[in-house]
Design a protein around this motif. Sequence first.
Motif, short mmCIF file in Angstrom:
data_model
loop_
_atom_site.label_atom_id
_atom_site.label_comp_id
_atom_site.label_asym_id
_atom_site.label_seq_id
_atom_site.Cartn_x
_atom_site.Cartn_y
_atom_site.Cartn_z
N VAL A 160 0.86 -1.18 0.00
CA VAL A 160 0.00 0.00 0.00
C VAL A 160 0.89 1.23 0.00
O VAL A 160 1.72 1.40 0.90
CB VAL A 160 -0.94 0.00 1.23
CG1 VAL A 160 -1.71 1.31 1.32
CG2 VAL A 160 -1.91 -1.17 1.16
N ILE A 161 0.74 2.10 -1.02
CA ILE A 161 1.60 3.28 -1.11
C ILE A 161 0.81 4.57 -0.90
O ILE A 161 1.37 5.65 -0.84
CB ILE A 161 2.37 3.34 -2.46
CG1 ILE A 161 1.39 3.20 -3.63
CG2 ILE A 161 3.43 2.27 -2.53
CD1 ILE A 161 2.01 3.55 -4.97
N GLY A 162 -0.51 4.44 -0.80
CA GLY A 162 -1.32 5.62 -0.52
C GLY A 162 -2.60 5.20 0.16
O GLY A 162 -3.18 4.18 -0.19
N LEU A 163 -3.00 5.95 1.18
CA LEU A 163 -4.18 5.57 1.93
C LEU A 163 -4.90 6.83 2.36
O LEU A 163 -4.31 7.68 3.04
CB LEU A 163 -3.74 4.76 3.16
CG LEU A 163 -4.73 3.81 3.81
CD1 LEU A 163 -4.03 3.01 4.88
CD2 LEU A 163 -5.91 4.53 4.41
N ASP A 164 -6.15 6.95 1.96
CA ASP A 164 -6.95 8.10 2.32
C ASP A 164 -8.18 7.56 3.02
O ASP A 164 -8.79 6.60 2.55
CB ASP A 164 -7.31 8.88 1.05
CG ASP A 164 -7.76 10.29 1.36
OD1 ASP A 164 -7.53 10.74 2.50
OD2 ASP A 164 -8.34 10.93 0.47
N GLU A 165 -8.55 8.13 4.14
CA GLU A 165 -9.68 7.62 4.89
C GLU A 165 -10.62 8.74 5.31
O GLU A 165 -10.17 9.82 5.67
CB GLU A 165 -9.18 6.89 6.15
CG GLU A 165 -10.31 6.23 6.92
CD GLU A 165 -9.87 5.73 8.29
OE1 GLU A 165 -8.75 6.01 8.72
OE2 GLU A 165 -10.70 5.06 8.94
N ARG A 166 -11.91 8.46 5.20
CA ARG A 166 -12.90 9.35 5.78
C ARG A 166 -13.74 8.50 6.74
O ARG A 166 -13.95 7.31 6.48
CB ARG A 166 -13.77 9.96 4.69
CG ARG A 166 -13.01 11.00 3.85
CD ARG A 166 -13.74 11.48 2.63
NE ARG A 166 -13.73 10.50 1.56
CZ ARG A 166 -12.66 10.22 0.79
NH1 ARG A 166 -11.51 10.83 1.00
NH2 ARG A 166 -12.73 9.32 -0.17
N CYS A 167 -14.14 9.09 7.86
CA CYS A 167 -14.80 8.28 8.89
C CYS A 167 -15.89 9.09 9.58
O CYS A 167 -15.66 10.24 9.97
CB CYS A 167 -13.77 7.81 9.91
SG CYS A 167 -14.45 6.66 11.13
N CYS A 175 -18.06 6.59 5.93
CA CYS A 175 -16.81 5.89 6.20
C CYS A 175 -16.30 5.35 4.87
O CYS A 175 -16.95 4.51 4.25
CB CYS A 175 -17.03 4.74 7.18
SG CYS A 175 -17.34 5.31 8.86
N GLU A 176 -15.16 5.88 4.42
CA GLU A 176 -14.61 5.50 3.12
C GLU A 176 -13.10 5.29 3.21
O GLU A 176 -12.43 5.93 4.02
CB GLU A 176 -14.89 6.60 2.08
CG GLU A 176 -16.35 6.78 1.77
CD GLU A 176 -16.62 7.79 0.67
OE1 GLU A 176 -17.77 7.88 0.23
OE2 GLU A 176 -15.67 8.49 0.25
N PHE A 177 -12.63 4.40 2.35
CA PHE A 177 -11.19 4.19 2.24
C PHE A 177 -10.79 4.28 0.78
O PHE A 177 -11.51 3.81 -0.09
CB PHE A 177 -10.80 2.78 2.72
CG PHE A 177 -11.20 2.48 4.13
CD1 PHE A 177 -10.41 2.89 5.19
CD2 PHE A 177 -12.36 1.76 4.40
CE1 PHE A 177 -10.77 2.60 6.50
CE2 PHE A 177 -12.73 1.47 5.70
CZ PHE A 177 -11.94 1.89 6.75
N GLU A 178 -9.64 4.88 0.54
CA GLU A 178 -9.03 4.82 -0.79
C GLU A 178 -7.63 4.28 -0.61
O GLU A 178 -6.84 4.81 0.18
CB GLU A 178 -8.96 6.21 -1.42
CG GLU A 178 -10.29 6.70 -1.96
CD GLU A 178 -10.14 8.06 -2.64
OE1 GLU A 178 -9.31 8.15 -3.57
OE2 GLU A 178 -10.83 8.99 -2.20
N PHE A 179 -7.35 3.18 -1.29
CA PHE A 179 -6.01 2.58 -1.24
C PHE A 179 -5.38 2.64 -2.61
O PHE A 179 -6.04 2.37 -3.61
CB PHE A 179 -6.09 1.09 -0.86
CG PHE A 179 -6.69 0.82 0.48
CD1 PHE A 179 -5.95 1.05 1.63
CD2 PHE A 179 -7.97 0.30 0.59
CE1 PHE A 179 -6.50 0.78 2.87
CE2 PHE A 179 -8.52 0.05 1.84
CZ PHE A 179 -7.79 0.28 2.97
#
Length: 184
Positions: A160-167, A175-179
Amino acid sequence: VNVKGSALRARLQYAADKGEEASRLLLDHLSPSTRTLCETGLLVNGWYPFSAFVELNTALDRLFGQGDLSLCYEIGRYACDVNLKTLYKIFFRIGSVQFIVRRAAAAWRVNYDDGQMRVLAETNDWVHLRVTGVPAPHRAHCLSVKGWMVRAVELSGAQVIGLDERCRTLGDPECEFEFRWKKR
Ligand SMILES: [Zn+2]
């Protein structure tokens, strides 16, 4: 929402890996009802209250982490190793990262009897996921889900080189994840 026994058992196993003393300590820090659940033997395929799941995670974090819930992320990774690998053993050998990520998201329905994790958009090195239908989201749970998904990516042979999260627990509407990942 109810949680599958296998998810709760992974939390007990996390303590058991640290030794008998750690297991006892965990039981001593649970509410009477959750303690009884754990002591009477959790069925792998049984359904148990979401509150018991949150309680086990937060107790582990207090006892063996920093008390800031960050250990819940590690516990999610651990649970992925223990449960997802068993569930989809063959896919980890033959599947693409994208395919494993989809399976890991679909495993929501194995772990919870309500809500879902949906793939909103994806490419071959990126995915955008949304969790819906959790009536009372808890940060311990979302961190655990994040750890579970990151570990699934790693197990499929990527990083995993990028991780964006909303919660929702952090004030976001969903609640969202972007990998983003790269193949090793
Ligand atoms: Zn969340």
